[in-house]
Design an enzyme around this catalytic site. Structure first.
Site, short mmCIF file in Angstrom:
data_model
loop_
_atom_site.label_atom_id
_atom_site.label_comp_id
_atom_site.label_asym_id
_atom_site.label_seq_id
_atom_site.Cartn_x
_atom_site.Cartn_y
_atom_site.Cartn_z
N ASP A 31 -1.43 -6.50 1.60
CA ASP A 31 -3.09 -6.55 1.67
C ASP A 31 -3.38 -5.50 0.88
O ASP A 31 -2.59 -4.15 0.57
CB ASP A 31 -3.26 -6.04 2.90
N ILE A 32 -5.11 -5.49 0.72
CA ILE A 32 -6.02 -4.54 -0.66
C ILE A 32 -6.36 -3.43 0.20
O ILE A 32 -6.86 -2.74 -0.06
CB ILE A 32 -6.48 -5.69 -1.04
N HIS A 100 -3.49 -16.55 6.65
CA HIS A 100 -2.94 -15.82 6.46
C HIS A 100 -2.26 -15.31 7.80
O HIS A 100 -2.73 -14.71 8.64
CB HIS A 100 -3.79 -14.74 5.62
N HIS A 102 -0.68 -11.26 8.93
CA HIS A 102 -0.09 -9.70 8.81
C HIS A 102 1.25 -9.88 9.47
O HIS A 102 1.49 -9.93 10.24
CB HIS A 102 -1.25 -9.55 9.43
#
Length: 136
Positions: A31-32, A100, A102
Site C-alpha cells: 500500500d502506498i 482490493h 488489505h
C-alpha cells in the site's frame, strides 16, 4: 471506460509498482499509504468495482484466495498472521474503485488514526469474515 490504476498494475503498465506476489487470479503489492509496518493489497486481475459488486456465493472462492495469498506472503516474511487485520473498505469509502483486500500487520502496533480508518466492521471497513457472511 476510465483508466483504473489497479488494472494498470495488474497488466504491468505501472513499472514503479513492485509486485510482491502474483498468480493467474491476483496480484499483491505494498500500500502506498501504509497503516502498519506490513501493509499489502491483494487485487484480483478481473475488475470488480468493490465488495458490493460481488453477489454470488462463488465469489467466496475469490475472497478466500485473496486472504490466503496475503497470509502466505506475510508468513513468508516472518510476520505473525494472527496479529494482522484483513478486510475491505466499504463503498463509498474507497480510494480506488477496484476490489482490493488489505492486510496490515502487526495490527497491535497500528496507530490510533490507522485503527480508526481500518476499524473492523464499521461503516467504512469490513473484515473478511463479515464479507463472507454477507455473500452467503
Amino acid at each position: 471506460m476510465k483508466s483504473c490504476i489497479f488494472c494498470d498494475i495488474a497488466e504491468k503498465k505501472s513499472p514503479e509498482t513492485v509486485i510482491e506476489f502474483e498468480n493467474d487470479e491476483l496480484i499483491i503489492f505494498k500500500d502506498i499509504r501504509p497503516a502498519a509496518k506490513h501493509h499489502f493489497l491483494a487485487v484480483p486481475k478481473v475488475h470488480y468495482d468493490s465488495v458490493k459488486s460481488l453477489n454470488k456465493e462463488e465469489h467466496l472462492v475469490l475472497i478466500n484466495n485473496l486472504e490466503t495469498s496475503l497470509k502466505d506472503l506475510l508468513q513468508s516474511r516472518g510476520v505473525d498472521v494472527n496479529d494482522a487485520l484483513y478486510g475491505f473498505h466499504w463503498p463509498p469509502f474507497i480510494s480506488v474503485k477496484h476490489l482490493h483486500m488489505h492486510a496490515m500487520a502487526p495490527a497491535s502496533e497500528m496507530t490510533f488514526m490507522s485503527r480508526m480508518v481500518f476499524r473492523p466492521n464499521s461503516l467504512w471497513f469490513s473484515t473478511v469474515d463479515y464479507v463472507r457472511n454477507w455473500l452467503k
